[in-house]
Design an enzyme around this catalytic site. Structure first.
Site, PDB file in Angstrom:
ATOM      1  N   HIS A  65       0.857  -1.184   0.000  1.00  0.00           N
ATOM      2  CA  HIS A  65       0.000   0.000   0.000  1.00  0.00           C
ATOM      3  C   HIS A  65       0.896   1.238   0.000  1.00  0.00           C
ATOM      4  O   HIS A  65       2.011   1.214   0.538  1.00  0.00           O
ATOM      5  CB  HIS A  65      -0.879   0.029   1.246  1.00  0.00           C
ATOM      6  CG  HIS A  65      -1.933  -1.033   1.267  1.00  0.00           C
ATOM      7  ND1 HIS A  65      -3.091  -0.893   1.994  1.00  0.00           N
ATOM      8  CD2 HIS A  65      -2.025  -2.242   0.663  1.00  0.00           C
ATOM      9  CE1 HIS A  65      -3.841  -1.967   1.838  1.00  0.00           C
ATOM     10  NE2 HIS A  65      -3.205  -2.802   1.038  1.00  0.00           N
ATOM     11  N   GLU A  67       0.844   3.954   1.717  1.00  0.00           N
ATOM     12  CA  GLU A  67       1.253   4.402   3.053  1.00  0.00           C
ATOM     13  C   GLU A  67       2.434   3.585   3.573  1.00  0.00           C
ATOM     14  O   GLU A  67       3.409   4.139   4.092  1.00  0.00           O
ATOM     15  CB  GLU A  67       0.093   4.280   4.057  1.00  0.00           C
ATOM     16  CG  GLU A  67      -1.140   5.072   3.685  1.00  0.00           C
ATOM     17  CD  GLU A  67      -2.182   4.268   2.933  1.00  0.00           C
ATOM     18  OE1 GLU A  67      -3.378   4.517   3.167  1.00  0.00           O
ATOM     19  OE2 GLU A  67      -1.815   3.405   2.113  1.00  0.00           O
ATOM     20  N   CYS A  94      -6.518   1.902   5.503  1.00  0.00           N
ATOM     21  CA  CYS A  94      -7.132   0.646   5.937  1.00  0.00           C
ATOM     22  C   CYS A  94      -6.598   0.290   7.335  1.00  0.00           C
ATOM     23  O   CYS A  94      -5.694   0.966   7.842  1.00  0.00           O
ATOM     24  CB  CYS A  94      -6.786  -0.455   4.939  1.00  0.00           C
ATOM     25  SG  CYS A  94      -5.046  -0.972   5.000  1.00  0.00           S
ATOM     26  N   CYS A  97      -2.722  -0.192   7.411  1.00  0.00           N
ATOM     27  CA  CYS A  97      -1.977   1.062   7.304  1.00  0.00           C
ATOM     28  C   CYS A  97      -2.147   1.933   8.540  1.00  0.00           C
ATOM     29  O   CYS A  97      -1.194   2.572   8.991  1.00  0.00           O
ATOM     30  CB  CYS A  97      -2.390   1.803   6.038  1.00  0.00           C
ATOM     31  SG  CYS A  97      -1.866   0.931   4.533  1.00  0.00           S
TER      32      CYS A  97
END
Length: 161
Positions: A65, A67, A94, A97
């Protein structure tokens, strides 16, 4: 938990918030062009900038991801796991993260649109606001929400065609 209809917290925004979210949107466009969900992240720490975009499809890695990739880049460059700084993301993080944001001791999270299916920074669940989490992150949501949301909707509309 924040109200789903709440407007951005303008009193907590700083002048560069919009600019960094716009930069994250450019990174998100790059992710979308590469076949990944268009999410971008910009992490600003001690005057240094670390940028990433979603690369789950590119790397065949469910943890790639934007992040996490930005946090990993900062940790490696800075030589520490306590990152601090401000993280700008196009979409609400999410649970994975959000946990990493707390673990990295990020000071501020600024994000665009909410994730009504899996957001973990105030919409569906609020990991960063939980008393069980030992680090407090200032969360500013809704920055350029309409534009970041439109970016995601366009990507998925094109996928469905």
């Amino acid at each position: 938990m924040r109200s789903p209809d709440a407007a951005p917290s303008d009193e907590r925004k700083v002048p560069d918030d919009d600019a960094f979210v716009r930069r994250a949107m450019t990174l998100a466009d790059q992710a979308g062009a590469a076949g990944d969900v268009p999410i971008g992240a910009v992490l600003v720490v001690d005057g240094r900038t670390f940028e990433a975009r979603n690369e789950k499809e590119l790397r065949s890695d469910p943890t790639a991801h934007a992040e996490l990739l930005a946090i990993r880049a900062a940790a490696e460059a800075l030589g520490r796991w306590r990152i601090g700084g401000s993280l700008y993301v196009t979409k609400e993080p999410c649970p994975m993260c959000a946990g990493a944001i707390a673990a990295a001791r990020i000071e501020r999270l600024v994000y665009g649109c909410r994730d009504p299916k899996g957001g973990a920074a105030g919409s569906v669940i609020d990991i960063l606001g939980s008393a069980a989490v030992n680090h407090r992150v200032e969360v500013i949501d809704g920055v350029l929400a309409e534009e970041t949301g439109a970016q995601l909707r366009a990507f998925f509309a094109n996928k469905r065609r």
